[in-house]
Design an enzyme around this catalytic site. Structure first.
Site, PDB file in Angstrom:
ATOM      1  N   HIS A 219       0.663  -1.455  -0.295  1.00 31.54           N
ATOM      2  CA  HIS A 219       0.026   0.349   0.297  1.00 31.54           C
ATOM      3  C   HIS A 219       0.576   1.359   0.156  1.00 31.54           C
ATOM      4  O   HIS A 219       0.497   2.330  -0.317  1.00 31.54           O
ATOM      5  CB  HIS A 219      -1.309   0.041   1.197  1.00 31.54           C
ATOM      6  CG  HIS A 219      -2.368  -0.403   0.543  1.00 31.54           C
ATOM      7  ND1 HIS A 219      -2.862  -1.544   1.891  1.00 31.54           N
ATOM      8  CD2 HIS A 219      -3.086   0.159   0.009  1.00 31.54           C
ATOM      9  CE1 HIS A 219      -3.926  -1.476   1.212  1.00 31.54           C
ATOM     10  NE2 HIS A 219      -4.137  -0.874  -0.070  1.00 31.54           N
ATOM     11  N   ARG A 326     -13.862  -5.477 -11.565  1.00 35.01           N
ATOM     12  CA  ARG A 326     -13.690  -6.518 -10.383  1.00 35.01           C
ATOM     13  C   ARG A 326     -14.870  -6.667  -9.223  1.00 35.01           C
ATOM     14  O   ARG A 326     -14.528  -5.684  -7.607  1.00 35.01           O
ATOM     15  CB  ARG A 326     -12.387  -5.655  -9.612  1.00 35.01           C
ATOM     16  CG  ARG A 326     -11.175  -6.637 -10.941  1.00 35.01           C
ATOM     17  CD  ARG A 326     -10.425  -6.348  -9.977  1.00 35.01           C
ATOM     18  NE  ARG A 326      -8.580  -7.120 -10.625  1.00 35.01           N
ATOM     19  CZ  ARG A 326      -8.255  -6.648 -11.227  1.00 35.01           C
ATOM     20  NH1 ARG A 326      -8.012  -5.471 -11.063  1.00 35.01           N
ATOM     21  NH2 ARG A 326      -6.944  -7.037 -12.399  1.00 35.01           N
ATOM     22  N   ARG A 362     -17.617  -8.056 -14.153  1.00 28.63           N
ATOM     23  CA  ARG A 362     -16.728  -9.278 -13.505  1.00 28.63           C
ATOM     24  C   ARG A 362     -18.329  -9.856 -12.422  1.00 28.63           C
ATOM     25  O   ARG A 362     -17.651  -9.801 -11.157  1.00 28.63           O
ATOM     26  CB  ARG A 362     -15.535  -9.953 -13.382  1.00 28.63           C
ATOM     27  CG  ARG A 362     -14.834 -10.974 -13.720  1.00 28.63           C
ATOM     28  CD  ARG A 362     -13.843 -11.028 -13.481  1.00 28.63           C
ATOM     29  NE  ARG A 362     -13.229 -10.746 -11.384  1.00 28.63           N
ATOM     30  CZ  ARG A 362     -11.874 -10.557 -12.221  1.00 28.63           C
ATOM     31  NH1 ARG A 362     -10.839 -10.982 -12.725  1.00 28.63           N
ATOM     32  NH2 ARG A 362     -11.020 -10.184 -10.769  1.00 28.63           N
ATOM     33  N   GLU A 468      -7.773 -17.362 -18.446  1.00 32.92           N
ATOM     34  CA  GLU A 468      -7.196 -16.887 -17.305  1.00 32.92           C
ATOM     35  C   GLU A 468      -6.064 -18.182 -16.941  1.00 32.92           C
ATOM     36  O   GLU A 468      -5.657 -17.987 -16.374  1.00 32.92           O
ATOM     37  CB  GLU A 468      -6.831 -15.653 -16.105  1.00 32.92           C
ATOM     38  CG  GLU A 468      -8.224 -17.030 -15.394  1.00 32.92           C
ATOM     39  CD  GLU A 468      -8.968 -15.389 -14.203  1.00 32.92           C
ATOM     40  OE1 GLU A 468      -8.285 -14.681 -14.236  1.00 32.92           O
ATOM     41  OE2 GLU A 468     -10.107 -15.777 -14.064  1.00 32.92           O
ATOM     42  N   ASN A 491      -2.297 -12.134 -15.558  1.00 32.21           N
ATOM     43  CA  ASN A 491      -1.975 -12.132 -14.119  1.00 32.21           C
ATOM     44  C   ASN A 491      -2.162 -13.392 -14.030  1.00 32.21           C
ATOM     45  O   ASN A 491      -0.896 -13.794 -14.025  1.00 32.21           O
ATOM     46  CB  ASN A 491      -2.945 -11.042 -13.510  1.00 32.21           C
ATOM     47  CG  ASN A 491      -2.577 -10.013 -13.349  1.00 32.21           C
ATOM     48  OD1 ASN A 491      -1.816  -9.441 -14.388  1.00 32.21           O
ATOM     49  ND2 ASN A 491      -3.851  -9.438 -13.106  1.00 32.21           N
ATOM     50  N   ASP A 492      -3.414 -14.172 -14.506  1.00 28.23           N
ATOM     51  CA  ASP A 492      -3.701 -15.410 -13.448  1.00 28.23           C
ATOM     52  C   ASP A 492      -2.606 -16.544 -14.771  1.00 28.23           C
ATOM     53  O   ASP A 492      -2.418 -16.973 -14.746  1.00 28.23           O
ATOM     54  CB  ASP A 492      -4.907 -16.205 -13.415  1.00 28.23           C
ATOM     55  CG  ASP A 492      -5.530 -15.546 -12.372  1.00 28.23           C
ATOM     56  OD1 ASP A 492      -4.001 -16.227 -11.485  1.00 28.23           O
ATOM     57  OD2 ASP A 492      -6.245 -14.564 -11.522  1.00 28.23           O
ATOM     58  N   CYS A 539      -7.059  -7.555 -20.112  1.00 29.13           N
ATOM     59  CA  CYS A 539      -7.144  -6.623 -19.026  1.00 29.13           C
ATOM     60  C   CYS A 539      -6.494  -6.912 -18.106  1.00 29.13           C
ATOM     61  O   CYS A 539      -6.757  -6.586 -16.372  1.00 29.13           O
ATOM     62  CB  CYS A 539      -8.646  -7.435 -18.054  1.00 29.13           C
ATOM     63  SG  CYS A 539      -8.634  -8.943 -17.883  1.00 29.13           S
TER      64      CYS A 539
END
Ligand code: PEP
Ligand code: MG
Length: 607
Positions: A219, A326, A362, A468, A491-492, A539
């Site tokens: 963060h 998301r 999604r 993914e 990403n996945d 994405c």
């Protein structure tokens, strides 16, 4: 002394300083792009000491009262911080406000505070002991669950620890870190910086930040990026080498900190600072320009949305819609699962704000690292996740097992669909049966809504899938018969293809989206989509990196969805190239067996 003499004296002095203090270059993680030069402001914070302290049963009430006043004080401090946000740029507010809200929420009737009270009562320990132990226990559980989709749980663990530390400081009256002594244009150097510290930094006063600890996805890094402060985190040995008041250069592009810079380094850095300022202006102007290649190919640039608070940033970025909403955010930080009405209202608000641009929602992608307490409370998901959650009950798998949850969300989306163009996206699909089953539920929900008198279009909003997993990519042609669009989740896809956890530091260098296997799977997905004439977009984080844009264009992609701040940079990359050149680059890349060569080809193409 005239001007020339003064200059000569200045450079003699500089040379003398250079003789005694040689330049030191330290390497860390580039957390926020930009270059800063300034006097060092060194800041340290003594840790608040807590030794385990037992109490008598008769003191439980008094300890409870001490805890209450520390909670009150902590809340006041955070509210004060929140009120300061108004002076920050809008983008920064969007990043920091949810974090402070999360802290404030944890200081309410949360699992943390409930656990602390229980410890004081049942284990007969002091308030600070109870806070430290409970915060560590919760953080430990969250960190242990940190898996496939990135550092989500690690971040939540950091947040709990952070709230715990604040409470302990207030309970023990230990002083907080202060930046009050920093001069205008100072470079802030610290052993580590907590997100709440980062939120205190005034970007008009602090030119750059460097720390010894910290990673790129924490963060603190997110907040520094939101504030736009050139930053390098995780520069080992920094505190031992730095002297307060000496000059330092922070290069947040390549991740270096230069202490006691030579004249050459200083003049290079000054040039970089000026070029960054020009770049920022140019990117700002890009917002209004079309996303089109030099040879006239239109490329759709959309934004990913994770929190409603990001909506104004998306509008500012020049994105032409939301390519990935998301929806997990709707289910987090609350005690109950959101109702159909609540969800419908939220979706409608987003769709209306996008004023005619498509919003791709999604459906819930619950996975190992995405702890959603409301789902545990409702008995929808188990309290303890599997040993290997990345390969367990994730995404569409959970939704098909929990039809109530799935149907409620689909009904909410369909009810909001009158507000503008919408698409429904299914996460973690690996076979055609999952799409068929999801579509049967989708149609059933639509029929039920019609029976309830809700007007729905004859043709329902498109139902698409995330590609993914390697399985989905390899069977993309078969899945394209059932799905109405594809969104490639790099990403996945990268994680599952290369068997590398995307949140794992130890094997981070193996997480390589330019690996030939990943590129071939992306290519297969695009071909699968083309064979049945369905749209395909990308994405994952790969889409947000402008260096990747020519390759992705060359592979045939014409639709990207990225975080809002990446939209102008990707647009710049689109506008600076032709499809012919991108295709030539891609053909060469697809012949490579080693991603190091691919990287070289991309670097050469860029220059
Ligand atoms: C992806 O996997 O690339 C993706 C976009 O989904 P998430 O990051 O939410 O898993
Ligand atoms: Mg994913």
């Amino acid at each position: 002394m005239n001007g020339t003499e003064a200059d000569r004296a200045g450079s003699l002095l500089q040379n003398a300083v250079e003789d005694t203090l040689s330049e030191r270059r330290l390497f860390g993680i580039a957390a926020c792009a930009g270059v800063a030069i300034g006097p060092v402001f060194r800041t340290t914070e003594a840790p608040a000491q807590v030794t385990r302290h037992k109490i008598h049963a008769a003191d439980v009430q008094a300890e409870g009262a001490r805890l209450d006043s520390a909670i009150l004080q902590s809340r006041k401090q955070l509210m004060k911080l929140r009120s300061r946000l108004a002076v920050l740029p809008e983008e920064s507010q969007g990043e920091i406000a949810p974090l402070l809200d999360a802290y404030l929420q944890m200081l309410g009737p949360s699992r943390l505070i409930r656990g602390v009270r229980k410890r004081i009562q049942e284990r007969l320990v002091s308030a600070e002991t109870a806070v430290m132990e409970e915060a560590n226990a919760i953080a430990h559980t969250l960190a242990a669950m940190a898996t496939p989709d990135g550092p989500g749980s690690q971040r939540q663990a950091d947040e709990v620890r952070e709230v715990g530390r604040r409470l302990v400081r207030n309970l023990t009256r230990a002083p907080f870190r202060s930046f009050a002594g920093a001069v205008q244009g100072a470079v802030l150097i610290a052993e580590s910086l907590r997100p709440a510290d980062a939120a205190l930094i005034d970007p008009a006063r602090i030119a750059g930040v460097a720390t010894e600890e910290g990673g790129t996805d924490g963060h603190t890094a997110i907040l520094l990026r939101a504030l736009g402060i050139p930053s390098v985190l995780g520069a080992a040995g920094l505190m031992a080498d730095v002297r307060a008041g000496s000059t330092a250069i922070i290069d947040g592009v390549i991740g270096t900190v230069i202490l006691n810079p030579s004249i050459t380094s200083l003049s290079n850095a000054r040039r970089a600072v000026a070029s960054f300022a020009r770049d920022r202006q140019r990117l700002g102007r890009l917002r209004r320009l079309a996303s089109v290649t030099l040879d006239g190919e239109i490329v759709s640039l959309q934004a990913n949305l994770e929190l409603p608070i990001e909506l104004p940033m998306i509008a500012q970025s020049g994105a032409s819609g939301i390519g990935l909403l998301r929806s997990e955010f709707l289910f987090m930080n609350r005690d109950t699962v959101p109702t159909e009405d609540e969800q419908a209202k939220t979706y409608q608000n987003v769709i209306e704000t996008m004023a005619g641009d498509t919003v791709t929602i999604r459906v819930l992608d619950w996975g190992g690292e995405k702890e959603i307490e409301a789902l545990v409370t409702a008995g929808v998901v188990p309290e303890l996740v599997d040993d290997n959650p990345a390969l367990g009950l994730r995404g569409i798998r959970l939704l098909l097992r929990q039809p109530d949850l799935f149907e409620t969300q689909l009904a909410a989306i369909l009810r909001a669909a009158h507000a503008g163009p919408v698409r429904v996206l299914l996460p973690m699909v690996t076979n055609v049966a999952e799409i068929r089953a999801a579509r049967a539920i989708y149609n059933r929900v639509a029929d039920r809504l019609r029976q309830r008198g809700v007007t729905l279009p004859k043709i329902l909003p498109p139902l698409g899938i995330m590609v993914e997993t390697p399985g989905a990519a390899l069977c993309a042609d078969a899945l394209a018969v059932e799905a109405e669009f594809f969104a490639i989740g790099t990403n996945d896809l990268c994680m599952y293809t290369l068997a590398v956890d995307r949140g794992e530091v130890e094997v981070a260098e193996l997480y390589d989206s330019l690996h030939p296997a990943v590129l071939r799977l992306i290519q297969m997905t695009i071909q699968g989509a083309a064979s049945h004439h369905i749209p395909v977009s990308v994405c994952g984080e790969m889409a947000a990196n402008p260096d990747m844009t020519p390759l992705l264009l060359g592979l045939g992609l014409r639709s990207f969805s990225t975080n809002a701040s990446a939209v102008p940079r990707v647009k710049q990359a689109v506008r600076g190239t032709t499809i012919d050149d991108c295709q030539r680059l891609t053909w060469q890349i697809l012949k490579q067996s080693d991603s190091a060569q691919t990287r070289e080809l991309i670097a050469t193409f860029r220059h």
